[in-house]
Design a protein around this motif. Structure first.
Motif, PDB file in Angstrom:
ATOM      1  N   TYR A 159       0.734  -1.252   0.030  1.00 23.03           N
ATOM      2  CA  TYR A 159      -0.158   0.007  -0.044  1.00 23.03           C
ATOM      3  C   TYR A 159       0.709   1.157   0.081  1.00 23.03           C
ATOM      4  O   TYR A 159       0.383   2.056  -0.676  1.00 23.03           O
ATOM      5  N   PHE A 163       0.996   4.674  -2.419  1.00 25.82           N
ATOM      6  CA  PHE A 163       0.718   5.963  -1.796  1.00 25.82           C
ATOM      7  C   PHE A 163       1.893   6.978  -2.303  1.00 25.82           C
ATOM      8  O   PHE A 163       1.602   8.015  -2.484  1.00 25.82           O
ATOM      9  N   ARG A 357      -6.855   3.233  -3.602  1.00 26.66           N
ATOM     10  CA  ARG A 357      -8.078   2.743  -2.971  1.00 26.66           C
ATOM     11  C   ARG A 357      -8.083   1.191  -2.747  1.00 26.66           C
ATOM     12  O   ARG A 357      -8.856   0.737  -1.807  1.00 26.66           O
ATOM     13  N   GLY A 360      -6.362  -0.002  -0.359  1.00 22.20           N
ATOM     14  CA  GLY A 360      -6.651   0.401   1.037  1.00 22.20           C
ATOM     15  C   GLY A 360      -7.964  -0.278   1.631  1.00 22.20           C
ATOM     16  O   GLY A 360      -8.020  -0.321   2.825  1.00 22.20           O
ATOM     17  N   PRO A 402      -5.820   9.920   2.231  1.00 27.15           N
ATOM     18  CA  PRO A 402      -4.920   8.705   2.753  1.00 27.15           C
ATOM     19  C   PRO A 402      -3.559   9.064   3.236  1.00 27.15           C
ATOM     20  O   PRO A 402      -3.150  10.285   3.028  1.00 27.15           O
ATOM     21  N   GLY A 406      -2.578   3.710   5.376  1.00 31.73           N
ATOM     22  CA  GLY A 406      -3.908   3.620   5.092  1.00 31.73           C
ATOM     23  C   GLY A 406      -4.702   4.577   5.145  1.00 31.73           C
ATOM     24  O   GLY A 406      -4.603   5.884   5.274  1.00 31.73           O
ATOM     25  N   TRP A 407      -6.055   4.179   4.834  1.00 30.88           N
ATOM     26  CA  TRP A 407      -7.216   5.198   4.910  1.00 30.88           C
ATOM     27  C   TRP A 407      -7.928   5.134   6.337  1.00 30.88           C
ATOM     28  O   TRP A 407      -8.942   5.785   6.609  1.00 30.88           O
TER      29      TRP A 407
END
Length: 556
Positions: A159, A163, A357, A360, A402, A406-407
């Motif tokens: 992830y 990002f 996304r 995430g 974000p 992560g979210w």
């Protein structure tokens, strides 16, 4: 692990040396004996802020030193090396406090800062109890604890790569979306700079060769006079040296017929004559190539001046000037095709955001699933730690933007008593509850890179069978990490592999704290004191001995 702690002039401690071993070490003593001061001293070598109030009365300076053996903590050692701390299997931390305000930090004998110390310390020790910066009191750590429990390291790393790509595209778009006036101004400036460098037609190594050529032109007359004069003296002028040498050679050659021992001298004269003749002819050729050319010198001076002006504006060397041109040419490409670049970057950003996304969502789903398992496991553990009515929960919040992790925003929630709503753990958990919560977490997920754990007030509000269970769980944790536990309960103290008693003494009208590592007999008497109060009886001694025997690993 922590092997030695040296404390001097801290609170009621005059001078103290405490040695620690692997496994579970318990520290006991009467209330006010100084156990909390030892924790304060450890906090100092962990980089906590401190005031001069900790300095012993009538002393001008206090100091704490700690020795950490990193032989069994390769992850911590590697992290310290990455921070630039040369530890070679051992780390010595020293912290001094001065009433004059000259506080100092040393790592392995070299000066350091509190910031570096705190960063290093978090790799070495975690304190669970009434410690304001412990793991559970930082909500940002809750997400990391959950990810560790779920084994999501690789998924988080994947992830984070998306990002980074998303952030890079965002930054590039922001730069490109600058105002039209600013873009036009920048375009004019960069175009001028690129053209100015291009017109110069710089060659990477030409400055050195121009300097060398200039040296020859500036000193052309001197070089010509010296080389031509040397040729004349050796060969070309009247009474030249080579003519004289030739006559000597002829004379010696003639007499060598008479005395053959002169043959060696003849050979030397012939060799010398040949060498001098070569040197003379070389000087003649050199003089013939010297060209005192004022126009060429002027051209070189102009060229070097141009290079010097470009270096002042664009780089310390010709190579840096050319590198700068390559950089601004790239920017010019973006600026001259703003619309096309904007579309391309938006597509790049959108693709990165979509991937971000998707990863995430996958990360959130894994975390939520793991959170349910963590709550179930924690509920079971807390029930065994006299907190059966407490409720532990994991709260998720979706972030608008974000983060590298992560979210999700994750925070541990806690309700210590029935009928109460769950609230953020950091706001309502007491020191003892925090210790037991962390002990429970260590049970449900025992892996950790931190080699030393310190539990303070882990036994607050419990007793009987529950305290024995706490001791057994500490023993389990101590199989993989060094554990230090300050306790008031004999059932917990009986589980220690090592036992240190903290005592307060009054000598010459001054109070001081001392420590003693207890052998088997002294340990039994200490537990009897904790069991029975003022008078130690045969019954309390027998009970203490029984507690120790029952608490040995594998027997409970």
């Amino acid at each position: 692990m922590l092997t030695d702690l040296f404390i001097k002039n801290v609170a009621i401690i005059d001078s103290l040396h405490v040695q620690f071993q692997a496994g579970l070490t318990v520290l006991t003593g009467e209330t006010g004996a100084g156990k909390s001061i030892i924790i304060d001293a450890v906090n100092l070598v962990l980089g906590e802020r401190a005031s001069a109030d900790l300095i012993r009365t009538n002393a001008e300076e206090a100091s704490v030193e700690a020795v950490f053996d990193l032989a069994d903590a390769p992850a911590a050692a590697a992290a310290l090396v990455e921070m630039g701390i040369d530890c070679d299997g051992e780390l010595l931390v020293k912290r001094t406090l001065s009433r004059a305000g000259k506080n100092k930090v040393f790592l392995n004998g070299g000066p350091s800062t509190l910031t570096v110390l705190a960063e290093a310390a978090r790799r070495l020790v975690n304190i669970y109890g009434q410690h304001e910066s412990q793991t559970l009191l930082k909500p940002d750590n809750h997400l990391e604890l959950l990810d560790d429990f779920a084994g999501l390291g690789e998924l988080v790393a994947d992830y984070r790569r998306f990002f980074t790509a998303y952030q890079d595209a965002q930054v590039a778009l922001k730069r490109l979306a600058e105002g039209e006036r600013e873009a036009a101004r920048k375009l004019d400036l960069l175009s001028f700079q690129s053209e100015e460098i291009a017109r110069a037609a710089l060659i990477p190594d030409e400055e050195d060769s121009l300097d060398q050529e200039r040296q020859l032109l500036v000193h052309a007359e001197r070089l010509l006079a010296a080389s031509q004069g040397g040729y004349d003296l050796l060969y070309g002028g009247e009474g030249a040296l080579l003519g004289q040498v030739r006559r000597v050679l002829q004379a010696v050659t003639e007499i060598s017929v008479i005395d053959t021992s002169l043959t060696t001298i003849v050979t030397s004269l012939e060799s010398g004559y040949a060498n001098l003749e070569d040197a003379a002819l070389s000087l003649r050729d050199y003089a013939g190539h010297i060209d005192a050319d004022p126009e060429r010198l002027a051209l070189i001076d102009d060229r070097l001046d141009l290079i010097g002006r470009l270096k002042k504006k664009y780089g310390a060397s010709v190579a840096e000037v050319l590198a700068y041109k390559a950089e601004i040419d790239g920017e010019l490409t973006l600026l001259t095709d703003r619309e096309g670049s904007m579309v391309a970057l938006q597509q790049q950003r959108d693709l990165a955001e979509q991937a971000l996304r998707e990863h995430g969502v996958a990360l959130t789903q894994r975390r939520q699933s793991a959170a349910e398992k963590l709550v179930t496991a924690m509920t079971s553990e807390l029930g065994q730690l006299a907190m059966a009515n407490a409720r532990f929960a994991v709260q998720f919040s979706l972030l608008i933007e974000p983060r590298p992790t992560g979210w999700d925003r994750v925070e541990f929630m806690f309700a210590p008593n029935p009928g109460e709503a769950e609230k953020p753990l950091v706001r309502i958990a007491s020191g003892g509850e925090l210790s037991r919560l962390m002990l429970a977490i260590k049970q449900v997920h025992p892996e950790s890179d931190v080699p030393t754990l310190i539990f303070d007030e882990v036994d607050t509000g419990i007793g009987g069978a529950t305290s024995a269970m706490v001791g057994q769980k500490l023993q389990l944790v101590a199989r993989k990490q060094q554990v230090l536990c300050i306790t008031h309960l004999p059932q917990v103290a009986a589980c220690g592999a090592h036992h240190i008693r903290v005592e307060k003494m009054v000598m010459d009208g001054r109070t001081s704290t001392t420590v003693k590592t207890l052998g088997e007999e002294d340990r039994i008497r200490e537990l009897a004191r904790m069991l029975g109060g003022v008078t130690i009886t045969d019954t309390s001694l027998a009970h203490a001995s029984e507690l120790i025997n029952q608490s040995r690993p594998g027997l409970n």
